[in-house]
Design a protein around this motif. Structure first.
Motif, mmCIF file in Angstrom:
data_model
loop_
_atom_site.group_PDB
_atom_site.id
_atom_site.type_symbol
_atom_site.label_atom_id
_atom_site.label_comp_id
_atom_site.label_asym_id
_atom_site.label_seq_id
_atom_site.Cartn_x
_atom_site.Cartn_y
_atom_site.Cartn_z
ATOM 1 N N ASP A 1 0.837 -1.201 0.000
ATOM 2 C CA ASP A 1 0.000 0.000 0.000
ATOM 3 C C ASP A 1 0.874 1.254 0.000
ATOM 4 N N ASN B 1 2.122 2.135 -3.384
ATOM 5 C CA ASN B 1 1.139 2.810 -4.240
ATOM 6 C C ASN B 1 1.187 4.321 -4.095
ATOM 7 N N ARG B 2 1.798 4.807 -3.027
ATOM 8 C CA ARG B 2 1.901 6.253 -2.818
ATOM 9 C C ARG B 2 3.234 6.807 -3.316
#
Length: 264
Positions: free
Chosen positions: A91, A94-95
């Motif tokens: 996650d 993804n940034r």
């Protein structure tokens, strides 16, 4: 300037790096005759990998909020579940900016098998021997499980022929009646005779090399996310230069595969 947060960040990075490298060095030396070396490798490696991923989550929080998390349960919610932590840093990835350099994980089947085992080891299987001695419900020996679920998978992908064991077969022919070899391979199979021992040694060495390389690539993936995310943190927060702790894990496959001591 050394801030109150800088010191624990540096100490945590140093501990994670030392644990990872120590664990990988042990796994590289592991073989059927010395199963305790596997335990040392799994123990150190899982500690290092868990701390890397939790450190990455903290860095991600700072990148998003400009301050450190005040809730002590922020990373503790993951416990020792490496499977959940790997999903957590996915996650974070993804940034990242699409141009950020992140090393990819190994093939999915290899990564899933390795992380499933390592996560279970970190959660409880590391106490397997104590559990057996104290009468707890028996589970599968970690070394046996590693070799069965990960080692055999690695062996199935091998393309080169094994080292010749004809010499060992000749020894069995000429000395089989006056000699005795009693060992177990990593998967628990009995080893009787020189030829079986020679083949077990071949497989041990192969799994040690390829299994260590597999674990090194998983660690490199997590570390690359940490390094990339730390570059996105505001300059108002002082971080150590994490790359100084993990320079070894910025190298390519050929370099990692040659490593035996992981001291660089």
């Amino acid at each position: 300037m050394i801030t109150p947060e800088w010191r624990p960040l540096a100490h945590e990075a140093g501990l994670a790096s030392y644990s990872l490298r120590g664990g990988l060095a042990s796994l590289r030396k592991a073989n059927y005759a010395d199963p305790h070396v596997y335990y040392c490798g799994f123990f150190q490696y899982t500690i290092g990998l868990e701390r890397i991923m939790k450190l990455t989550l903290i860095v991600d929080y700072v990148a998003q909020n400009g301050n450190f998390p005040s809730n002590q349960q922020y990373t503790k919610k993951y416990g020792h579940k490496l499977t959940d932590l790997l999903a957590g840093i996915a996650d974070v990835r993804n940034r990242l900016d699409p141009s950020a350099h992140v090393w990819e994980l190994p093939d999915t089947d290899l990564t899933d098998a390795a992380i499933s085992f390592l996560s279970d080891f970190a959660i409880g299987a590391r106490y397997y021997n104590i559990d057996v001695l104290t009468g707890k419900e028996k589970t599968q020996d970690p070394v046996e499980r590693w070799f069965t679920e990960v080692g055999k998978l690695l062996i199935s992908k091998r393309k080169r022929p094994w080292r010749n064991t004809e010499w060992a077969q000749n020894l069995d022919t000429h000395m089989g009646r006056v000699s005795s070899i009693r060992f177990e391979s990593e998967d628990g199979s009995p080893i009787h005779g020189f030829a079986a021992a020679a083949q077990a040694a071949n497989e041990s060495e192969y799994v040690a090399k390829e299994g260590t390389f597999l674990c090194a690539r998983i660690a490199r993936h997590a570390i690359s996310i940490l390094l990339a995310r730390s570059d996105q943190v505001s300059h108002s927060v002082t971080f150590p230069y994490f790359i100084e702790f993990f320079y070894l894990f910025t190298m390519d496959d050929a370099y990692l595969k040659r490593q035996k001591s992981f001291t660089a």
